[in-house]
Design an enzyme around this catalytic site. Sequence first.
Site, short mmCIF file in Angstrom:
data_model
loop_
_atom_site.label_atom_id
_atom_site.label_comp_id
_atom_site.label_asym_id
_atom_site.label_seq_id
_atom_site.Cartn_x
_atom_site.Cartn_y
_atom_site.Cartn_z
N TYR A 193 -15.30 16.03 -17.04
CA TYR A 193 -15.57 14.76 -16.82
C TYR A 193 -16.77 14.50 -15.94
O TYR A 193 -16.60 15.08 -14.82
CB TYR A 193 -14.30 13.78 -16.64
CG TYR A 193 -14.80 12.47 -16.45
CD1 TYR A 193 -15.44 11.83 -17.04
CD2 TYR A 193 -14.20 11.69 -15.37
CE1 TYR A 193 -15.86 10.37 -17.07
CE2 TYR A 193 -14.45 10.43 -15.05
CZ TYR A 193 -15.21 9.76 -15.84
OH TYR A 193 -15.67 8.26 -15.90
N ASP B 191 -6.01 17.64 -15.76
CA ASP B 191 -6.22 16.28 -16.13
C ASP B 191 -5.85 16.04 -17.48
O ASP B 191 -6.42 16.87 -18.49
CB ASP B 191 -7.69 15.95 -15.97
CG ASP B 191 -8.02 14.49 -16.55
OD1 ASP B 191 -7.16 13.90 -16.99
OD2 ASP B 191 -9.20 13.85 -15.93
N LYS C 227 -6.70 4.64 -19.86
CA LYS C 227 -6.82 5.18 -21.32
C LYS C 227 -5.54 5.23 -22.07
O LYS C 227 -5.16 4.02 -22.17
CB LYS C 227 -7.40 6.62 -21.26
CG LYS C 227 -8.41 6.87 -20.22
CD LYS C 227 -9.55 6.01 -20.34
CE LYS C 227 -11.16 6.67 -19.47
NZ LYS C 227 -10.78 6.35 -18.11
N ARG D 11 1.02 -1.19 0.02
CA ARG D 11 -0.10 0.07 -0.09
C ARG D 11 0.80 1.21 -0.08
O ARG D 11 0.52 2.26 -0.29
CB ARG D 11 -0.68 0.00 1.21
CG ARG D 11 -1.87 1.04 1.40
CD ARG D 11 -3.03 0.93 2.31
NE ARG D 11 -2.52 0.50 3.56
CZ ARG D 11 -2.11 1.35 4.58
NH1 ARG D 11 -2.23 2.59 4.29
NH2 ARG D 11 -1.70 0.99 5.56
#
Length: 399
Positions: free
Chosen positions: A117, A189, A214, A64
Amino acid sequence: MWVILDDMSSLRPETRVVHLPRPVPEGSIPISMPIYQTSGFVFDDPAVFADGMGRPDGAYVYGRLSNPTVRALEEAVAGLEGGVAAVATGSGMGAINAVLLGLLKSGDHVIAQSALYGATAQTLADLARRFGVEVTHVPQDDPAAVRAAVRPTTRLLYLETIANPMTQVADLPGMCAAAREAGILTVVDNTFASPILCRPIEHGADVVVHSVTKYLSGHTDVVGGIAVFADADLHREVWSYAVELGATADPFAAWLTLRGIQTLPLRMERHCANARLLATRLADHPAVAAVHWPGLPSHPSYELAAKLLPDFGGVFSFDLAGGRAAGEAFMRGVRLALLAPSLGGVETLILHPATTSHRTVDAAGLAAAGIGEGTVRVAVGIEHPEDLWADFAQALDAV
């Protein structure tokens, strides 16, 4: 070299199956980054163990907190974006939420561009509703609007290089300069552009986020995200929150993304070229009312995009003259293009933003973003462009 135990010959089978040998290369280096599919790491020095728990660049301790494969991805993308460090996460929204939740507190104010978005818009709305984080929306290309919106409580400006799904292009140099004048951070972004088309840090951004799902991974087999930082202290601040949030990237997903990144420039070239052919031909088709791709002179962001970007991206949207019914007929009619979420893979994908990617945005928000009931978004793949056009043409004939 064999680590952990040098001689296991005296141990019983029940112990030997637990403490399997772990070969470490000596005198050679693997060509491909290995997948370190382990939840933790073993130490022979308690001080090194303790130090690794508290900083992002320390020894690998626990999955983690850090992992060699994940760190390789973080360093690769940070290098491509011109940042000093990065935090990889389990999804693009994991990266966005790690940044926003890691930097904002109740009573802070955010300036965000109007065209966002859908999930990002929903996150900001949730922050406003649940935690009292105030949000002001401004056009993505109006630095004066940023200056006018700044308050004493303003913490950051949030932008998208190329907006999803109507492809408005942000005036990164102007908007980042306005934010810097006001002493606030800029988060961008950069998913739709990728570092091949734009590197927002070069224009003054403080943080760059990606959905690596993406273009970075590029093969429709990964869900992941990453946040890149221009400042080491800011990176550490968000890293500390991200590991508490538990948004950590998986090493196998990181490895797949590293593999995909190696062909990113080649893929982006083809995505952009295919988008150009489809967008240009659709703009001349009698069944199409409008095409929204910043590479077309008719697009409101065309001049800005031409100055800011070497090419215009592989995603565009278009409106059919027949509205929603025509859009649904077109989506049912395509055979090669796939009706599916996401973008950036080798396949061409289409969707209806109003009921999918922006389903949580109300009518006013859809109108502000320029999304109509009949808008269709196209994420262009790397197929032969004439095959794609033949598919689109036959579907349009049936509308």
